[in-house]
Design an enzyme around this catalytic site. Structure first.
Site, PDB file in Angstrom:
ATOM      1  N   GLU A  60       0.818  -1.218   0.000  1.00  7.12           N
ATOM      2  CA  GLU A  60       0.000   0.000   0.000  1.00  7.12           C
ATOM      3  C   GLU A  60       0.847   1.262   0.000  1.00  7.12           C
ATOM      4  O   GLU A  60       0.479   2.265  -0.618  1.00  7.12           O
ATOM      5  CB  GLU A  60      -0.959  -0.010   1.202  1.00  7.12           C
ATOM      6  CG  GLU A  60      -2.111  -1.003   1.074  1.00  7.12           C
ATOM      7  CD  GLU A  60      -1.699  -2.440   1.346  1.00  7.12           C
ATOM      8  OE1 GLU A  60      -0.562  -2.663   1.828  1.00  7.12           O
ATOM      9  OE2 GLU A  60      -2.499  -3.356   1.073  1.00  7.12           O
ATOM     10  N   HIS A 129     -10.907  -5.758   8.421  1.00  4.37           N
ATOM     11  CA  HIS A 129     -11.764  -5.530   7.254  1.00  4.37           C
ATOM     12  C   HIS A 129     -12.998  -4.701   7.600  1.00  4.37           C
ATOM     13  O   HIS A 129     -13.911  -4.601   6.792  1.00  4.37           O
ATOM     14  CB  HIS A 129     -12.228  -6.868   6.669  1.00  4.37           C
ATOM     15  CG  HIS A 129     -11.152  -7.646   5.986  1.00  4.37           C
ATOM     16  ND1 HIS A 129     -10.104  -8.211   6.661  1.00  4.37           N
ATOM     17  CD2 HIS A 129     -10.965  -7.956   4.682  1.00  4.37           C
ATOM     18  CE1 HIS A 129      -9.326  -8.841   5.797  1.00  4.37           C
ATOM     19  NE2 HIS A 129      -9.810  -8.700   4.595  1.00  4.37           N
TER      20      HIS A 129
END
Lengths: 324, 435
Positions: A60, A129
């Site tokens: 990322e 998540h």
């Protein structure tokens, strides 16, 4: 008029932005052939090619760091962070580079980067998540932060974000991806950095954004049956805040409840509470109350419905405000 | 043209073999102990199962740079041949390099003096690294783009950045006074290694703009990313290697291995010579004598050309030494021995060029004196300009946070202005630093 889901709204917005400006590129993990784990970028690589819809390596910081370079070269990268809890490896690039380069260069370097983050819980996912990290970014000067709550806003707000020369963190309520609404493209959208009264009311103001807008509207509908009139405002923009409609509503009702999934301490509710008390002190009938996630890590999903603010917890706070 | 057409990138593939040769030259202390592999009963493991004996192969430094060090000008000022690289430009170019080196060192010594006198808050000295920066900086073409750390004052010089603009950051009056887009030289990046990703992204932009591999020398472009030995431990640098490799981005990773990351020696960053890491990422790695401006120029020119042609990234390790402190706030006597410094003084990047020029009658004492005089004149300009750099106004901080100031920031700015002006008889700009 067509009925679209929220996910489709983002998808159509991305497509429209890419058709309008060849400098718009999409980058992220699995955004190409797969179309993203939520299929938000479905079909875009097929139509715009691998140079404009880039399946990136799984890193990322690399996504955001290379986006900085691409932006310096004149591109407008739209970066997808696959899940909220995966944004932290990119946090340094976002906070130290994306947010500051315009300031450091006295405006010579522009950072027209959009960082899309599906956020929030409610889908029964494993850990990392279901988080709501928006306050980290709203706290960072140089970033703008928005959250869409419905398909029509998703369609317009993503395009407006891509049009912006400032970096924007774009939060998408992942459990609302499948919610549907009619999109009428002939209706001009509101400005990106505006909050919106979603339902007018006289007794209590409820402020929400992202996934909690629907919850708050449901709470308002339930309260109406009991004779309580709730005004619901969708913040839409978390940084900068569009405070005037909020102050106007607070002055009207004298009672404010802020709702978000993120942990309560130093969440958006803290800032809103402070600002409302600064500006509307003599109008308030009760302290600003917050309905939010607890100051714990996000729990295992079998108990997330208990953890997450829901209709009853919103109404509980509304009752406490009215009884104050 | 500088490039030796003979250089063979496929020799990189033979790096593994040279590892073993290199290790033989390592001092015993540099070879970390590797624990023995204990063989479990019922399973057979041969000695070769895990490849070469790592205790023999790995080692962070090679004595004197090791067998793969590319050098074209010795510390004594003698030009030597290398099998793959050569410097094919004339003495006129070397005279230019000499001037660049002297001017760059003069910028550095003046800035250090300004810091000592309290005019700069801090300064990051490049002393000893002038050749690595001038050699690589002069290899850049106008259309190329450089991403520096905070120590690339010599590269800034090559890009035409006014040295005065380098001082603003260290004086605390701005955060980089030059135009990074126009100068094709990004602002200094202080977060270690972050710029390696920016460089790679910029290079990916060049690919998309169609300015790579067209065959037009005025069009084809590349990026150079500067970082140090310490940065090679950063995730961002390693991610940039992966990105550049898989996207075949036109970027040269130029690592100045000056042996020290503040107080930490290279042994704390790596057990393998840095240039040998590149192969693991899928592109060539080379080690060049970072104090040899001719070799640095030749190697960087070749690597940049390779990038411009579309052959992808290269890692260049410029093997050098940080002669000064990390910054003026540092005290290297606490962690390193003076013998090392004495040893590296003999490899000074400027002295060897001067020796070459005078020995071969290219330049005489008058020439050297003229360059020194020019450097002095520049230093005077630098000092005077530094003292005259205006402080920013406290109220200006709100203006460039975003493309347009937000209503919220406008309110804060107005409140701040009102507060500052509430001090009777004082200018608002003076109030920011009131006791």
């Amino acid at each position: 008029m067509t009925a679209i889901t929220l996910g489709k709204g983002v998808n159509m917005g991305l497509r429209a932005a890419m058709e309008k400006d060849p400098k718009v590129i999409i980058m992220g993990e699995d955004v190409g052939k797969l179309g993203g784990v939520f299929r938000v970028t479905d079909g875009l690589q097929k139509d715009f090619g691998e140079d404009r819809v880039i399946d990136t390596p799984l890193a990322e910081s690399g996504i955001l760091g290379t986006a900085v370079g691409l932006a310096m070269r004149g591109y407008r990268p739209v970066c997808e962070i696959q899940f909220d809890g995966f944004v932290y490896p990119a946090y340094d690039q976002i906070v130290s580079q994306v947010a500051k380069l315009h300031f450091r260069s006295r405006g010579r370097v522009k950072m027209p980067i959009v960082i899309r983050i599906p956020f929030g819980g409610g889908i029964g996912a494993v850990e990392h998540h279901s988080e709501s990290p928006e306050a980290y970014f709203a706290h960072t000067a140089g970033l703008k932060v928005v959250a869409c709550s419905n398909p029509v806003d998703a369609y317009w707000m993503i395009q407006q974000s891509i049009d912006s020369d400032d970096p924007i963190v774009f939060f998408e309520p992942k459990r609302r991806y499948w919610e549907k609404a009619e999109l009428d493209e002939s209706v001009a959208p509101d400005g990106l950095f505006t909050s919106r009264v979603m339902r007018e009311g006289d007794d209590v103001t409820v402020l929400a954004y992202g996934p909690m807008v629907k919850t708050s509207l449901e709470a308002a509908a339930a309260a109406a049956e009991e004779g309580t009139s709730i005004e619901v405002i969708d913040l839409r923009t978390l940084s900068p805040l569009d405070l005037h409609p909020i102050f106007a509503s607070a002055r009207k009702t004298g009672r404010v409840v802020v709702v978000h999934e993120a942990p309560v301490t130093l969440g958006l509710g803290s800032e809103l509470s402070a600002r409302i008390s600064e500006e509307c002190f003599y109008f308030l009938e009760a302290p600003v109350l917050r309905v939010a996630g607890f100051d714990t890590p996000y729990p295992p999903s079998r108990i997330e419905e208990e953890y997450l603010p829901d209709l009853d917890r919103v109404l509980d706070a509304v009752d406490r405000s009215l009884e104050y | 043209m500088v490039l030796s057409q003979r250089h063979k990138w496929e020799t990189i593939g033979a790096v593994h073999a040279t590892l073993v040769d290199g290790a033989a030259r390592l001092p015993p202390s540099a070879v970390p102990a590797i624990p023995c592999i204990r063989r479990p009963k019922g399973a057979r493991v041969t000695d070769a199962a895990f490849g070469p004996d790592l205790g023999e192969v790995f080692g962070p430094s090679h004595e004197g740079g090791g067998p793969d060090l590319i050098q074209l000008l010795t510390p004594e000022g003698e030009r030597i041949e290398h099998s793959e690289f050569s410097f094919d430009l004339g003495d006129e170019q070397i005279l230019g390099f000499y001037r660049d080196l002297v001017m760059t060192r003069r910028i550095d010594t003046e800035a250090t003096a300004l810091q000592r006198q309290g005019e700069l808050g801090i300064w990051a000295s490049l002393l000893g690294q002038e050749a690595a920066q001038i050699g690589s900086g002069r290899a850049l073409r106008d259309q190329d783009f450089a991403f520096p750390t905070y120590r690339e004052h010599g590269v800034a010089w090559c890009r035409g950045v006014d040295p005065l603009h380098l001082l603003g950051l260290f004086r605390g009056v701005d955060q980089g006074g030059w135009d990074p887009i126009a100068d094709k030289f990004n602002l200094y990046t202080i977060v270690i290694g972050a710029q390696a990703l920016h460089a790679t992204g910029y290079a990916m932009g060049m690919q998309r703009d169609g300015v790579v591999g067209t065959g037009d020398p005025d069009r084809d472009a590349a990026v150079i990313a500067y970082f140090g030995d310490g940065a090679t431990s950063q995730g961002d640098v390693n991610e940039s290697f992966i990105w550049a490799s898989v996207f075949n981005a036109p970027v040269v990773f130029f690592c100045q291995n000056n042996q020290w990351a503040i107080s930490e020696p290279i042994e704390r960053q790596s057990r393998i010579p840095l240039y040998q890491r590149a192969l693991g990422f899928g592109f060539p790695g080379l080690r060049v004598d970072g104090n040899d401006v001719l070799a640095v120029y030749a190697v960087t020119t070749a690597a940049l050309q390779r990038a411009r042609e579309g052959s992808g990234p290269t890692f260049v390790e410029a093997y050098t030494y940080r002669m000064g402190a990390h910054t003026t706030s540092d005290d290297p006597t606490k962690y390193r021995v003076s013998e090392d410094l004495e040893h590296w003084k003999l490899k000074d990047p400027i002295e060897r060029v001067k020796a070459y020029l005078s020995r071969n009658g290219v330049a005489d004492d008058d020439h050297f004196a003229a360059v020194e005089a020019e450097a002095e004149e520049m230093a005077v300009h630098l000092r005077k300009g530094c003292l005259e750099l205006p402080d920013p106004s406290p109220l200006d901080i709100f203006d460039q946070v975003y493309e347009e100031i937000t209503p919220e920031l406008q309110v804060q700015q107005a409140q701040f202005a009102a507060y500052l002006s509430s001090f009777e008889g004082a200018h608002a700009s003076e109030q920011g630093a009131r006791p």
